[in-house]
Design an enzyme around this catalytic site. Structure first.
Site, PDB file in Angstrom:
ATOM      1  N   LYS A  13      -2.701  -8.120   1.554  1.00  0.00           N
ATOM      2  CA  LYS A  13      -3.935  -8.664   0.963  1.00  0.00           C
ATOM      3  C   LYS A  13      -4.099  -8.233  -0.492  1.00  0.00           C
ATOM      4  O   LYS A  13      -4.371  -9.046  -1.361  1.00  0.00           O
ATOM      5  CB  LYS A  13      -5.176  -8.184   1.758  1.00  0.00           C
ATOM      6  CG  LYS A  13      -5.171  -8.552   3.221  1.00  0.00           C
ATOM      7  CD  LYS A  13      -6.442  -8.073   3.917  1.00  0.00           C
ATOM      8  CE  LYS A  13      -6.612  -6.564   3.950  1.00  0.00           C
ATOM      9  NZ  LYS A  13      -5.572  -5.858   4.734  1.00  0.00           N
ATOM     10  N   ARG A  88     -15.140  -6.954   7.111  1.00  0.00           N
ATOM     11  CA  ARG A  88     -14.296  -6.329   8.117  1.00  0.00           C
ATOM     12  C   ARG A  88     -14.814  -6.568   9.535  1.00  0.00           C
ATOM     13  O   ARG A  88     -14.150  -6.224  10.509  1.00  0.00           O
ATOM     14  CB  ARG A  88     -14.265  -4.813   7.913  1.00  0.00           C
ATOM     15  CG  ARG A  88     -13.369  -4.345   6.785  1.00  0.00           C
ATOM     16  CD  ARG A  88     -11.958  -4.267   7.278  1.00  0.00           C
ATOM     17  NE  ARG A  88     -11.200  -3.077   6.948  1.00  0.00           N
ATOM     18  CZ  ARG A  88     -10.641  -2.782   5.781  1.00  0.00           C
ATOM     19  NH1 ARG A  88     -10.817  -3.529   4.745  1.00  0.00           N
ATOM     20  NH2 ARG A  88      -9.899  -1.714   5.655  1.00  0.00           N
ATOM     21  N   ARG A 127       4.465   2.622   0.924  1.00  0.00           N
ATOM     22  CA  ARG A 127       3.557   2.226  -0.163  1.00  0.00           C
ATOM     23  C   ARG A 127       3.222   3.412  -1.073  1.00  0.00           C
ATOM     24  O   ARG A 127       2.947   4.504  -0.619  1.00  0.00           O
ATOM     25  CB  ARG A 127       2.271   1.654   0.426  1.00  0.00           C
ATOM     26  CG  ARG A 127       1.228   1.333  -0.636  1.00  0.00           C
ATOM     27  CD  ARG A 127       0.279   0.265  -0.208  1.00  0.00           C
ATOM     28  NE  ARG A 127      -0.626   0.672   0.850  1.00  0.00           N
ATOM     29  CZ  ARG A 127      -1.558  -0.128   1.348  1.00  0.00           C
ATOM     30  NH1 ARG A 127      -1.679  -1.370   0.928  1.00  0.00           N
ATOM     31  NH2 ARG A 127      -2.343   0.304   2.312  1.00  0.00           N
ATOM     32  N   ARG A 171      -6.058   2.594  12.128  1.00  0.00           N
ATOM     33  CA  ARG A 171      -6.585   1.486  11.323  1.00  0.00           C
ATOM     34  C   ARG A 171      -6.207   0.139  11.935  1.00  0.00           C
ATOM     35  O   ARG A 171      -6.992  -0.808  11.890  1.00  0.00           O
ATOM     36  CB  ARG A 171      -6.068   1.595   9.886  1.00  0.00           C
ATOM     37  CG  ARG A 171      -6.771   2.710   9.100  1.00  0.00           C
ATOM     38  CD  ARG A 171      -6.019   3.120   7.860  1.00  0.00           C
ATOM     39  NE  ARG A 171      -5.858   2.031   6.920  1.00  0.00           N
ATOM     40  CZ  ARG A 171      -4.916   1.992   5.963  1.00  0.00           C
ATOM     41  NH1 ARG A 171      -4.075   2.989   5.839  1.00  0.00           N
ATOM     42  NH2 ARG A 171      -4.843   0.976   5.157  1.00  0.00           N
TER      43      ARG A 171
HETATM   44  P1  ADP Z   1      -3.098  -4.618   2.206  1.00  0.00           P
HETATM   45  O1  ADP Z   1      -3.966  -4.739   0.982  1.00  0.00           O
HETATM   46  O2  ADP Z   1      -3.215  -5.803   3.117  1.00  0.00           O
HETATM   47  O3  ADP Z   1      -3.329  -3.332   2.926  1.00  0.00           O
HETATM   48  P2  ADP Z   1      -0.871  -4.287   0.329  1.00  0.00           P
HETATM   49  O4  ADP Z   1      -0.910  -5.497  -0.549  1.00  0.00           O
HETATM   50  O5  ADP Z   1      -1.397  -3.034  -0.237  1.00  0.00           O
HETATM   51  O6  ADP Z   1      -1.573  -4.612   1.737  1.00  0.00           O
HETATM   52  O7  ADP Z   1       0.647  -4.102   0.777  1.00  0.00           O
HETATM   53  C1  ADP Z   1       1.056  -3.002   1.595  1.00  0.00           C
HETATM   54  C2  ADP Z   1       2.445  -2.523   1.171  1.00  0.00           C
HETATM   55  O8  ADP Z   1       3.408  -3.521   1.488  1.00  0.00           O
HETATM   56  C3  ADP Z   1       2.585  -2.273  -0.337  1.00  0.00           C
HETATM   57  O9  ADP Z   1       3.457  -1.171  -0.537  1.00  0.00           O
HETATM   58  C4  ADP Z   1       3.207  -3.539  -0.876  1.00  0.00           C
HETATM   59  O10 ADP Z   1       3.992  -3.288  -2.029  1.00  0.00           O
HETATM   60  C5  ADP Z   1       4.067  -3.985   0.306  1.00  0.00           C
HETATM   61  N1  ADP Z   1       4.132  -5.448   0.404  1.00  0.00           N
HETATM   62  C6  ADP Z   1       3.176  -6.348   0.134  1.00  0.00           C
HETATM   63  N2  ADP Z   1       3.612  -7.620   0.328  1.00  0.00           N
HETATM   64  C7  ADP Z   1       4.887  -7.502   0.775  1.00  0.00           C
HETATM   65  C8  ADP Z   1       5.894  -8.446   1.178  1.00  0.00           C
HETATM   66  N3  ADP Z   1       5.687  -9.768   1.163  1.00  0.00           N
HETATM   67  N4  ADP Z   1       7.078  -7.948   1.565  1.00  0.00           N
HETATM   68  C9  ADP Z   1       7.310  -6.614   1.588  1.00  0.00           C
HETATM   69  N5  ADP Z   1       6.406  -5.682   1.222  1.00  0.00           N
HETATM   70  C10 ADP Z   1       5.218  -6.111   0.815  1.00  0.00           C
HETATM   71  P1  ADP Z   2      -6.202  -1.828   4.044  1.00  0.00           P
HETATM   72  O1  ADP Z   2      -4.891  -1.394   3.491  1.00  0.00           O
HETATM   73  O2  ADP Z   2      -6.445  -1.557   5.465  1.00  0.00           O
HETATM   74  O3  ADP Z   2      -6.562  -3.202   3.640  1.00  0.00           O
HETATM   75  P2  ADP Z   2      -8.386  -0.823   2.482  1.00  0.00           P
HETATM   76  O4  ADP Z   2      -7.886  -0.287   1.210  1.00  0.00           O
HETATM   77  O5  ADP Z   2      -9.010  -2.161   2.498  1.00  0.00           O
HETATM   78  O6  ADP Z   2      -7.191  -0.754   3.479  1.00  0.00           O
HETATM   79  O7  ADP Z   2      -9.417   0.183   3.152  1.00  0.00           O
HETATM   80  C1  ADP Z   2      -9.196   1.569   3.232  1.00  0.00           C
HETATM   81  C2  ADP Z   2     -10.365   2.211   3.964  1.00  0.00           C
HETATM   82  O8  ADP Z   2     -11.587   1.999   3.242  1.00  0.00           O
HETATM   83  C3  ADP Z   2     -10.631   1.648   5.352  1.00  0.00           C
HETATM   84  O9  ADP Z   2      -9.818   2.255   6.329  1.00  0.00           O
HETATM   85  C4  ADP Z   2     -12.127   1.967   5.528  1.00  0.00           C
HETATM   86  O10 ADP Z   2     -12.319   3.324   5.846  1.00  0.00           O
HETATM   87  C5  ADP Z   2     -12.664   1.732   4.126  1.00  0.00           C
HETATM   88  N1  ADP Z   2     -13.128   0.336   3.940  1.00  0.00           N
HETATM   89  C6  ADP Z   2     -12.598  -0.583   3.089  1.00  0.00           C
HETATM   90  N2  ADP Z   2     -13.254  -1.746   3.165  1.00  0.00           N
HETATM   91  C7  ADP Z   2     -14.238  -1.578   4.102  1.00  0.00           C
HETATM   92  C8  ADP Z   2     -15.241  -2.413   4.653  1.00  0.00           C
HETATM   93  N3  ADP Z   2     -15.371  -3.704   4.268  1.00  0.00           N
HETATM   94  N4  ADP Z   2     -16.058  -1.888   5.602  1.00  0.00           N
HETATM   95  C9  ADP Z   2     -15.944  -0.621   5.998  1.00  0.00           C
HETATM   96  N5  ADP Z   2     -15.008   0.220   5.536  1.00  0.00           N
HETATM   97  C10 ADP Z   2     -14.153  -0.237   4.594  1.00  0.00           C
END
Ligand code: ADP
Ligand code: ADP
Ligand code: ZN
Length: 220
Positions: A13, A88, A127, A171
């Site tokens: 995302k 969420r 990551r 998570r």
């Molecule tokens: P989210 O916001 O849904 O938690 P991230 O965008 O932070 O996910 O991505 C999680 C990890 O996976 C990061 O280290 C990112 O560089 C990697 N990643 C994201 N998209 C891809 C993909 N299409 N293929 C492989 N790795 C990816």
């Molecule tokens: P992800 O890689 O799961 O997309 P985020 O960076 O979005 O992780 O979120 C990291 C943490 O921040 C979550 O595990 C939660 O504790 C908190 N958080 C983020 N967004 C929300 C939300 N919309 N509601 C409640 N907690 C949140």
């Protein structure tokens, strides 16, 4: 353009939202990034959020919704946005509807990126993030030019506290508890779409862009 990216932690995302927002010239709004910034700054919000984030639990809705209300009121959000990590659960989705109604900007698409758990674990444990500018990397799939150093600002990269395997599993469980209610919520409003989040970052971006163009949400 007002869209939401949904999906498990590690589904991509943040990666996709950042690129989409840049291309479409809209705001990238990520509650996780906002909470992490508050923790870094040592604010009251940060202290509160930290205790939940460490456990992989959700920060309470009233706090998160309040944060979002303030964020959406900022000027840059007036041009549109890509939401990443919010909503969420259904109460947050309901609250968002209310906030957007006030702004006259309805959600045009809620796009869920589908990725199996094994791939999620591989992605998350590799990551790395830049604590200074928020850029994200992956040791295997998207390494920085110099290992351990941010390409963009030169700061040393770190691993998030909540990316240990046990917390990631927690998570994923929290995600699963709410995935169906969120899908139903947006399905009922005719804006829910599901795409595969597998393949390279570029392939996933092309898939999302194509969907948004087909829906007429994105003109480019
Ligand atoms: P989210 O916001 O849904 O938690 P991230 O965008 O932070 O996910 O991505 C999680 C990890 O996976 C990061 O280290 C990112 O560089 C990697 N990643 C994201 N998209 C891809 C993909 N299409 N293929 C492989 N790795 C990816
Ligand atoms: P992800 O890689 O799961 O997309 P985020 O960076 O979005 O992780 O979120 C990291 C943490 O921040 C979550 O595990 C939660 O504790 C908190 N958080 C983020 N967004 C929300 C939300 N919309 N509601 C409640 N907690 C949140
Ligand atoms: Zn940086």
């Amino acid at each position: 353009m007002q869209i939401i990216l949904l999906g498990k932690p590690g589904a991509g995302k943040g990666t996709q939202a950042e690129r989409l927002a840049q291309e479409a010239q809209v705001a990238h709004i990520a509650t996780g990034d906002m909470f992490r910034a508050a923790v870094r700054d040592g604010t009251e919000l940060g202290k509160l959020a930290q205790s939940y984030m460490e456990r992989g639990a959700l920060v309470p809705d009233d706090v998160t919704i309040g944060l979002m209300r303030e964020r959406l009121a900022q000027e840059d959000a007036g041009k549109g946005f890509v939401l990443d990590g919010f909503p969420r659960n259904e109460p947050q989705a309901q609250a968002l509807q209310g906030l957007l109604q006030e702004l006259g900007r309805p959600i045009q698409a809620a796009v869920e990126l589908e990725v199996p758990d094994e791939e999620i674990l591989r992605r998350i444990t590799g990551r790395r993030v830049c604590p200074q500018c928020g850029a994200t990397y992956h040791v295997e799939f998207q390494p920085p030019k110099v290992p351990g150093i941010c390409d963009r600002c030169g700061h040393e990269l770190t691993q998030r506290e909540d990316e240990k395997e046990e917390t990631v599993r927690k998570r994923l469980e929290v995600y699963r508890q709410h995935a169906t209610e969120l899908a139903r919520f947006y399905e009922a409003r005719g804006v829910y779409h599901r795409l595969s989040g597998l393949g390279s970052e570029e392939e996933v971006l092309v898939r999302i862009r194509h969907l948004l163009q087909t829906l007429g949400v994105w003109a480019q």
